[in-house]
Design an enzyme around this catalytic site. Sequence first.
Site, PDB file in Angstrom:
ATOM      1  N   ARG A 102      -8.689 -18.129  80.079  1.00  0.00           N
ATOM      2  CA  ARG A 102     -10.127 -18.023  79.762  1.00  0.00           C
ATOM      3  C   ARG A 102     -10.350 -16.760  78.936  1.00  0.00           C
ATOM      4  NH1 ARG A 102     -10.772 -19.965  85.517  1.00  0.00           N
ATOM      5  NH2 ARG A 102     -12.196 -21.747  85.474  1.00  0.00           N
ATOM      6  N   HIS A 118     -18.642 -18.942  89.111  1.00  0.00           N
ATOM      7  CA  HIS A 118     -17.547 -18.057  88.727  1.00  0.00           C
ATOM      8  C   HIS A 118     -17.263 -17.002  89.789  1.00  0.00           C
ATOM      9  CE1 HIS A 118     -18.030 -20.127  84.913  1.00  0.00           C
ATOM     10  NE2 HIS A 118     -16.737 -19.936  84.851  1.00  0.00           N
ATOM     11  N   ASN A 155     -15.019 -28.414  86.966  1.00  0.00           N
ATOM     12  CA  ASN A 155     -16.165 -27.583  87.391  1.00  0.00           C
ATOM     13  C   ASN A 155     -17.412 -27.984  86.616  1.00  0.00           C
ATOM     14  OD1 ASN A 155     -14.151 -26.309  88.753  1.00  0.00           O
ATOM     15  ND2 ASN A 155     -14.016 -24.578  87.352  1.00  0.00           N
ATOM     16  N   ASP A 156     -17.251 -28.045  85.300  1.00  0.00           N
ATOM     17  CA  ASP A 156     -18.407 -28.444  84.495  1.00  0.00           C
ATOM     18  C   ASP A 156     -18.631 -29.947  84.543  1.00  0.00           C
ATOM     19  OD1 ASP A 156     -19.660 -26.114  83.436  1.00  0.00           O
ATOM     20  OD2 ASP A 156     -17.784 -25.724  82.384  1.00  0.00           O
ATOM     21  N   CYS A 165      -7.783 -28.506  84.875  1.00  0.00           N
ATOM     22  CA  CYS A 165      -7.790 -27.056  85.106  1.00  0.00           C
ATOM     23  C   CYS A 165      -9.030 -26.595  85.860  1.00  0.00           C
ATOM     24  CB  CYS A 165      -7.643 -26.303  83.790  1.00  0.00           C
ATOM     25  SG  CYS A 165      -8.951 -26.654  82.621  1.00  0.00           S
ATOM     26  N   ARG A 205      -7.637 -20.979  75.734  1.00  0.00           N
ATOM     27  CA  ARG A 205      -8.917 -21.649  75.508  1.00  0.00           C
ATOM     28  C   ARG A 205      -9.773 -20.770  74.614  1.00  0.00           C
ATOM     29  NH1 ARG A 205     -12.934 -23.164  80.353  1.00  0.00           N
ATOM     30  NH2 ARG A 205     -13.374 -20.942  80.364  1.00  0.00           N
ATOM     31  N   ARG A 252     -24.107 -25.246  88.584  1.00  0.00           N
ATOM     32  CA  ARG A 252     -23.022 -24.726  89.418  1.00  0.00           C
ATOM     33  C   ARG A 252     -23.302 -23.349  89.986  1.00  0.00           C
ATOM     34  NH1 ARG A 252     -18.111 -24.220  84.989  1.00  0.00           N
ATOM     35  NH2 ARG A 252     -17.143 -22.768  86.420  1.00  0.00           N
ATOM     36  N   GLU A 300     -15.095 -32.001  79.783  1.00  0.00           N
ATOM     37  CA  GLU A 300     -15.903 -31.466  80.887  1.00  0.00           C
ATOM     38  C   GLU A 300     -17.383 -31.816  80.746  1.00  0.00           C
ATOM     39  OE1 GLU A 300     -15.494 -27.184  80.989  1.00  0.00           O
ATOM     40  OE2 GLU A 300     -15.428 -27.028  78.821  1.00  0.00           O
TER      41      GLU A 300
HETATM   42  C1  PEP Z   1     -14.109 -26.186  84.234  1.00  0.00           C
HETATM   43  O1  PEP Z   1     -15.245 -26.323  83.793  1.00  0.00           O
HETATM   44  O2  PEP Z   1     -13.595 -26.951  85.073  1.00  0.00           O
HETATM   45  C2  PEP Z   1     -13.252 -25.069  83.779  1.00  0.00           C
HETATM   46  C3  PEP Z   1     -11.988 -24.998  84.116  1.00  0.00           C
HETATM   47  O3  PEP Z   1     -13.799 -24.092  83.018  1.00  0.00           O
HETATM   48  P1  PEP Z   1     -14.835 -22.969  83.501  1.00  0.00           P
HETATM   49  O4  PEP Z   1     -14.781 -22.955  85.006  1.00  0.00           O
HETATM   50  O5  PEP Z   1     -14.362 -21.702  82.889  1.00  0.00           O
HETATM   51  O6  PEP Z   1     -16.115 -23.452  82.957  1.00  0.00           O
HETATM   52 MG    MG Z   2     -15.838 -25.352  82.007  1.00  0.00          MG
END
Ligand code: PEP
Ligand code: MG
Length: 582
Positions: free
Chosen positions: A303, A196, A462-463, A510, A338, A473, A439
């Site tokens: 978010r 993040h 991302n997840d 996303c 979300r 991550r 995800e």
């Molecule tokens: C993801 O996991 O790709 C996502 C968009 O959500 P976050 O990065 O908030 O986990």
């Molecule tokens: Mg995520």
Amino acid sequence: MLALSGTGIGRGIAIGRALVLDAPQHEVPHFQIDVKRIDDEILRFNQAISAVRQELQHLQSNLPPTAPPETGAFIDVHLLMLDDPLISKEPAESIRCEQINAEWALSNHAQTLVAFFDNISDPYLRTKKDDVAQVVGRIMDILTQQPERHPNLSSMEPALTDRIIVARDLSPADAVMLRHRSMAAFVTSLGGPISHTAILARSLGIPAIVGLHGVIDTIRDQDELIVDAASGTVLVSPDERLLKQFELLQARQHEERQALAKVGEKRAATLDDEEMTLLANIELPEDLDALAGSGAAGVGLYRTEFLFMNRTEPPGEEEQYQAYSQIINAVNGPVTIRTLDLGADKQVDGGRDEPKAAMTPALGLRAIRLCLSEPSLFKPQLRAILRAAVHGDVQMMIPMLSSLSELEQSLSLIREVCAELERESAVFKPNIPIGGMIEVPAAAIAADLFAQKLDFLSIGTNDLIQYTLAIDRVDDAVNYLYDPLHPSVLRLVRNIIQAGKAAGIPVSMCGEMAGDPLFTRLLMGLGLRQFSMEPSQLLEIRQQVRQTRLSAVPEWIERILTCTDTNALHGLVDQLNAQECV
Ligand code: PEP
Ligand code: MG
């Protein structure tokens, strides 16, 4: 001059002076004191408590107008903590009875208080141990006469223009505090490309270097730095020649960005007229400013958990309703809200140490799992979203679904909340589209089953990458394994897009992959038509879409999906991107 290298985020260059943020590690001195010195030692302790109280009161009454609204509450909690007998009274008793020095006495009682909060099952109360650590840290600073090296982020000078933040780590909660301070760049010891911290850098459109080990011990406050995100390099105390060279490069980048700004007004369509929907990811109502001129067709990911950070109590239904309504009213287009994705690295009230407290927090009680286990947290949010939805084109999206039963439970809770609102004759919109974030690999593999019960899917790469490749991550030690082009990831992405198509529902993406121009052609070739990203990425992606002849892409997709050599696969994607599709 010194050159350090880590993982660069973005391609920008920043030149400025270091602002090193980090909590000093207190070496707590332990010694017995002579009976004659007891009163002096108690006086020393009491004076430290008074000094911290004055410091906090001064901060409270001198908050800059630009400080986030929750800052005052944050300082109030610290003042209350300071009044706790375990912090301000009992150490004095220990000094007298056990004849020990003030630091030792304070650390013993602080540990008792931390252990008390640690054993509380309520996650909000549990996070209070971070406040204890911060308040105790301030007292220790005075007792041990260490100058404070980590100015509380809430009290920092409002504008940090030309300052390059150097920190061990920046939690998402720090990010909230920092996002409107106009810093030039940041450099952290920890973090990977989809942490993040990195997402914060992209959302602010500033360069950053993450995963630069030992940076805290190497860079000093006020050091002159050049941050070159493209190469992942930080130059410490550069000479005149290098400074000139990077200033020129920076000016050129600035011109390029200005030229790119014109693209925002143009259609997001390929050369063969295939239209893409380009949406923005936002975290707080303040992010709306970044949407101006970006050409975003709406918000593809809001978010909401950021509204819950840096505070001790979650926002109530009314506060959430106001925040969501503000966004819906301001956005010209659809808004996908979300539901809460708290847990793992995104904790209420800082939670700096929380991820290490659980064994594998990313696999723990996070997002929809946490919400289903705490309906008193979840239901006010559902009510607020359904009420705010009357103001525009709103969709609700559920994060981290891994089983169909979680989806069923969520849908049934939404129905229950609708019935409640109906009974109360509240103004709300009952049938808003409900989508799911895909995800978790389990959901990606069974995307066809999820697609039957949802109105849309959104791919959270991302997840999805974290869980598919088993790489935390936030752990930079496994950054090297992060690869959006891993065949498993590409197959899962294709599977989700195809599942959406077969069910006749839209699929968006996303995660950070959607905002990286390296992958735009590939993703369009896999059938993706909706991309949601940090606003700062939108112009570049729009330009990439406009420079693509989509009919030329499918032949590359087959070659990429069947390639068995990692280097060759990356080479193929580079070749696809190098095609002059004009
Ligand atoms: C993801 O996991 O790709 C996502 C968009 O959500 P976050 O990065 O908030 O986990
Ligand atoms: Mg995520």
